[in-house]
Enzyme design. Structure first.
Site, PDB file in Angstrom:
ATOM      1  CG  ASN A   1      36.562 106.864  28.485  1.00  0.00           C
ATOM      2  OD1 ASN A   1      36.489 106.558  27.290  1.00  0.00           O
ATOM      3  ND2 ASN A   1      37.456 107.715  28.950  1.00  0.00           N
TER       4      ASN A   1
ATOM      5  CB  CYS B   1      46.519 120.245  33.387  1.00  0.00           C
ATOM      6  SG  CYS B   1      47.624 121.639  33.391  1.00  0.00           S
TER       7      CYS B   1
ATOM      8  CB  THR C   1      53.288  83.997  37.451  1.00  0.00           C
ATOM      9  OG1 THR C   1      54.495  83.317  37.092  1.00  0.00           O
ATOM     10  CG2 THR C   1      52.524  83.188  38.484  1.00  0.00           C
TER      11      THR C   1
ATOM     12  CB  SER D   1      39.512  97.054  32.767  1.00  0.00           C
ATOM     13  OG  SER D   1      40.240  97.464  33.897  1.00  0.00           O
ATOM     14  N   GLY D   2      38.995  94.828  35.256  1.00  0.00           N
ATOM     15  CA  GLY D   2      38.370  94.507  36.539  1.00  0.00           C
ATOM     16  C   GLY D   2      37.904  95.715  37.341  1.00  0.00           C
ATOM     17  CG  HIS D   3      40.164  99.589  37.583  1.00  0.00           C
ATOM     18  ND1 HIS D   3      40.060 100.948  37.690  1.00  0.00           N
ATOM     19  CD2 HIS D   3      40.774  99.357  36.406  1.00  0.00           C
ATOM     20  CE1 HIS D   3      40.596 101.511  36.618  1.00  0.00           C
ATOM     21  NE2 HIS D   3      41.039 100.567  35.827  1.00  0.00           N
TER      22      HIS D   3
HETATM   23  N1  PLP Z   1      39.317 101.781  27.884  1.00  0.00           N
HETATM   24  C1  PLP Z   1      38.384 102.544  28.452  1.00  0.00           C
HETATM   25  C2  PLP Z   1      37.151 102.906  27.690  1.00  0.00           C
HETATM   26  C3  PLP Z   1      38.571 103.013  29.764  1.00  0.00           C
HETATM   27  O1  PLP Z   1      37.644 103.803  30.327  1.00  0.00           O
HETATM   28  C4  PLP Z   1      39.747 102.654  30.452  1.00  0.00           C
HETATM   29  C5  PLP Z   1      40.008 103.173  31.806  1.00  0.00           C
HETATM   30  O2  PLP Z   1      39.590 104.262  32.162  1.00  0.00           O
HETATM   31  C6  PLP Z   1      40.677 101.821  29.803  1.00  0.00           C
HETATM   32  C7  PLP Z   1      40.429 101.411  28.522  1.00  0.00           C
HETATM   33  C8  PLP Z   1      41.945 101.399  30.482  1.00  0.00           C
HETATM   34  O3  PLP Z   1      41.707 100.412  31.448  1.00  0.00           O
HETATM   35  P1  PLP Z   1      42.784 100.159  32.603  1.00  0.00           P
HETATM   36  O4  PLP Z   1      42.680 101.295  33.560  1.00  0.00           O
HETATM   37  O5  PLP Z   1      42.386  98.854  33.213  1.00  0.00           O
HETATM   38  O6  PLP Z   1      44.107 100.079  31.937  1.00  0.00           O
END
Ligand code: PLP
Length: 385
Positions: free
Chosen positions: A150, A324, A236, A198-200
């Protein structure tokens, strides 16, 4: 002021088409997919349509898709479920650069007596495959290595990693939260047992995730409750968000080409120009094995927070590679694991793009960055004036 949003690895905007698809399920179509009546049955069919769309983007089977509340839940479930299925194997192999959803769960599990091997990475953020192979033993239940990082966007050789893991008899999980929708993933070709998404991160809403579990992989639910998801995850289902995620996956599959041409072109323009025009700037992460949308650059002898605040004044949103912790600004565990020098790690900025970014926006960042860095260096006690 419309933001110049370059923080898409943190979260993305909801695609307008996704939002439109979700609206009926936030109003009139409110049935419970588990209900026996026609009103619930209709919703259940819609859930299964979304399951097919999600399976399609990773070339999986719809019955291998289990809905969760987020990427973190999917990651936690992968570890907890596998350890419970293999109580005679109290060992996990992972890396030093995982997201906190894996990292902090591993720390928690080691306090409970599970042993964890954290593989180091080199200056490019890469792991050593021989070291991986040597670290897997008969007592290893699961190897969990992210598809893409990430912070740096580094993409790991997951096909090789999965094959090594399978040959040594452990379960292989990958956190593909940052990879799905940005690069192609074909689960018919890579022996991944469990995958999180993950959707977002791909223009669907926050609060919806998926855990893919390959048919035949041992699995125990982490969230215990009702019979939902064929008894694999109680609770649900978040219908509107699931419908949204299905549509987002359908669109993302069509847009993979755009990610790897248009978005990559803008990322390269931003990265190459900043490295060229700003002295003492360094790219963090492998040059080519990287997500097309991410660049992480260190500007030596300045604080990342200072850069972010200055960018903020121009309406530019990015993120820094430090956080931080206990009152002091500390470089992230990822940059530290990569051995990025202290003076550089402190001044690192992640720009993460999406298909919504334009050339004009990138030009604006290129225009303002040199003077921001110059101004901050002028007041830095470490910069050689
Ligand atoms: N794994 C990675 C590599 C991510 O970048 C993130 C979110 O930044 C997550 C897991 C966690 O996903 P969520 O925010 O949907 O819990």
């Amino acid at each position: 002021m419309k933001p110049i949003y370059l923080d898409n690895n943190a979260t993305t905007c909801i695609d307008p088409q996704v939002l439109e698809c979700m609206m009926p399920y936030l109003s009139n179509e409110y049935g419970n997919p588990s209900s026996m009546h026609f009103f619930g049955g209709k919703i259940n069919r819609k859930l299964n349509e979304a399951r097919e769309q999600i399976a399609d983007i990773i070339n999986a089977r719809p019955d291998e898709i289990i809905f969760t509340s987020c990427g973190t839940e999917s990651d936690n479930t992968a570890l907890m479920s596998t350890l419970e299925c293999y109580p005679q194997k109290p060992h996990i192999v992972t890396t030093r650069v995982e997201h906190s959803a894996i990292m902090n769960m591993c720390k928690y599990l080691s306090r409970k007596g599970i042993s964890v091997t954290y593989l180091p990475v080199d200056r490019n953020g890469m792991i050593d495959l021989n070291q991986l192979e040597d670290s897997i033993s008969e007592s290893t239940a699961i190897v969990s290595i992210m598809f893409a990082n990430n912070e740096t966007g580094v993409v790991y050789p997951i096909d090789k990693i999965a094959s090594i893991t399978k040959a040594k008899g452990a379960v292989f999980h990958t956190d593909a939260v940052q990879a799905v929708g940005k690069i192609p993933i074909d689960l018919s070709k890579i022996p991944i047992d469990i995958l999180s998404l993950s959707g977002h991160k791909l223009h669907a809403p926050k609060g919806i995730g998926v855990i893919y579990v390959r048919k035949g992989t041992r699995f125990k639910p982490y969230i215990i409750g009702g019979h939902q998801e064929h008894g694999r995850r109680g609770g649900t289902e978040n219908v509107a968000s699931i419908v949204g995620l299905g549509e987002a996956c359908r669109i993302a599959k069509d847009c993979l080409e755009i990610e790897n041409t248009q978005v990559k072109h803008l990322r390269n323009k931003l990265e190459n120009t900043l490295l060229e025009i700003i002295p003492s700037s360094i790219r963090n992460g492998h040059k080519t094995s990287r997500l097309p949308n991410t660049t992480n650059i260190s500007f030596e002898y300045v604080e990342g927070e200072g850069i972010l605040l200055s960018l903020n004044e121009y309406g530019i949103c990015a993120s820094s590679g430090s956080a931080c912790t206990s009152g002091a600004i500390e470089p992230s565990h990822v940059l530290r694991a990569m051995g990025v020098p202290f003076t550089a790690a402190h001044g690192s900025i992640r720009f993460s793009l999406s298909r919504y970014n334009t050339e004009d926006e990138i030009d604006k960042v290129i225009e303002v960055m040199p003077s921001i860095i110059e101004r901050l260096r002028a007041i830095s006690p470490f910069w050689k004036k």
